[in-house]
Design an enzyme around this catalytic site. Structure first.
Site, PDB file in Angstrom:
ATOM      1  N   GLU A   1      -3.601 -10.667   3.796  1.00  0.00           N
ATOM      2  CA  GLU A   1      -4.430 -10.037   5.115  1.00  0.00           C
ATOM      3  C   GLU A   1      -5.460 -11.117   5.312  1.00  0.00           C
ATOM      4  O   GLU A   1      -5.800 -11.418   6.495  1.00  0.00           O
ATOM      5  CB  GLU A   1      -4.836  -8.733   4.971  1.00  0.00           C
ATOM      6  CG  GLU A   1      -3.543  -7.703   5.424  1.00  0.00           C
ATOM      7  CD  GLU A   1      -2.851  -7.214   4.032  1.00  0.00           C
ATOM      8  OE1 GLU A   1      -1.961  -6.582   4.299  1.00  0.00           O
ATOM      9  OE2 GLU A   1      -3.017  -8.189   2.929  1.00  0.00           O
TER      10      GLU A   1
ATOM     11  N   GLU B   1       0.858  -1.231  -0.058  1.00  0.00           N
ATOM     12  CA  GLU B   1      -0.115   0.124   0.038  1.00  0.00           C
ATOM     13  C   GLU B   1       0.726   1.283   0.039  1.00  0.00           C
ATOM     14  O   GLU B   1       0.442   2.315  -0.574  1.00  0.00           O
ATOM     15  CB  GLU B   1      -1.017  -0.154   1.341  1.00  0.00           C
ATOM     16  CG  GLU B   1      -2.010  -1.119   1.129  1.00  0.00           C
ATOM     17  CD  GLU B   1      -2.967  -1.197   2.478  1.00  0.00           C
ATOM     18  OE1 GLU B   1      -4.057  -1.019   2.366  1.00  0.00           O
ATOM     19  OE2 GLU B   1      -2.143  -1.392   3.523  1.00  0.00           O
TER      20      GLU B   1
END
Length: 274
Positions: free
Chosen positions: A131, A111
């Site tokens: 995740e 990210e």
């Protein structure tokens, strides 16, 4: 012994270099790093024309430091997520950012890389969003930024499967702008930053500020915003000086005084920025 700073900050003329410095933790993003990034970015002034983000050790960043997250409740996690959103907003809408990538670019590191305006990766680089395997949803802006880079369908598949993609595939799908030999990403990123820093500051500002907003507009509104940005850039003293310089060199070339140069030759090393 004093603990090492999680972020090393250096300057090379107009280029600010931010180096993630937690190699023993694969440069996992923690609260101390967030605090130092916030303070650094708030202090950036007009003398900084470009920013390079790189990292020490064999990996760029393996994501958020889960040792700090494991006991946090929903409100605390929400606040951490929004803190990183604010940090990346400053990166996205500040001076142009060039990310130098190698090794793992995972989760929050992925990210962070997606926030950069230019991503240069060596061939050791791999990307992953694992995740979901840990029962988590991403929270560092990837649902917006990564989706806009590679499309909703690809982002959905990467989040569902948690699989790795290598540097070559990352370049093919638009995650990486330049793919360079192992160990050369930092050099290529700094060279690219210096090239970008030589642009007129107003033009860099307009590119960084206007393009993502134009992407959110209708076509008609985007074209109107483009015309405004073009008019602002053309009216600046720097543009007038550079146009005059270009015209002077072009006139010299047409009189046979200076040959026009062609495109740079292709080599096996870092690709020349356009």
């Amino acid at each position: 012994m004093t603990a090492a700073s999680p972020l090393e900050i250096t300057r090379d003329g107009p280029v600010l270099r931010l180096t993630l410095n937690r190699p023993s933790k694969r440069n996992a993003l923690n609260d101390a790093l967030a605090e130092q990034l916030e303070a650094t970015l708030h202090g950036v002034d007009d003398s900084v024309h470009a920013i390079v983000i790189d990292a020490k050790g064999p990996h760029f960043c393996a994501g958020l430091d889960l040792s700090e997250q494991k006991d946090r409740g929903p409100l605390e996690v929400y606040k951490v997520s929004r803190r990183w959103h604010a940090i990346k907003e400053r990166l996205q809408f500040g001076p142009p950012v060039i990310a130098s990538l190698h090794g793992a670019v995972i989760g929050g590191g992925f990210e962070l890389a997606a926030t950069a305006h230019c991503r240069i990766a060596d061939r050791s680089t791999f990307f992953q969003l694992p995740e979901a395997r840990r029962g988590l949803f991403i929270g560092g802006g990837g649902s917006v930024r990564i989706g806009r880079l590679i499309g909703l369908s690809r982002l959905t598949e990467l989040m569902l499967t948690g699989r790795c993609i290598d540097a070559e595939q990352a370049e093919r799908i638009g995650l990486v702008h330049h793919l360079v030999p192992d160990g050369t990403a930092d050099t290529a990123a700094l060279e690219t930053a210096q090239t970008i820093a030589r642009n007129a500051p107003l033009v860099n500002y307009l590119i960084v500020q206007a393009l993502p907003r134009i992407a959110d507009m209708s076509a008609a509104d985007g074209l109107f915003a483009e015309s405004l940005a073009a008019a602002l850039s053309h009216a600046s003293p720097q543009a007038r000086d550079r146009i005059q310089d270009f015209l002077g060199r072009s006139n010299s070339a047409s009189n046979g005084e200076e040959p026009l140069s062609g495109p740079p030759p292709r080599t096996g090393g870092p690709r020349e920025p356009i």
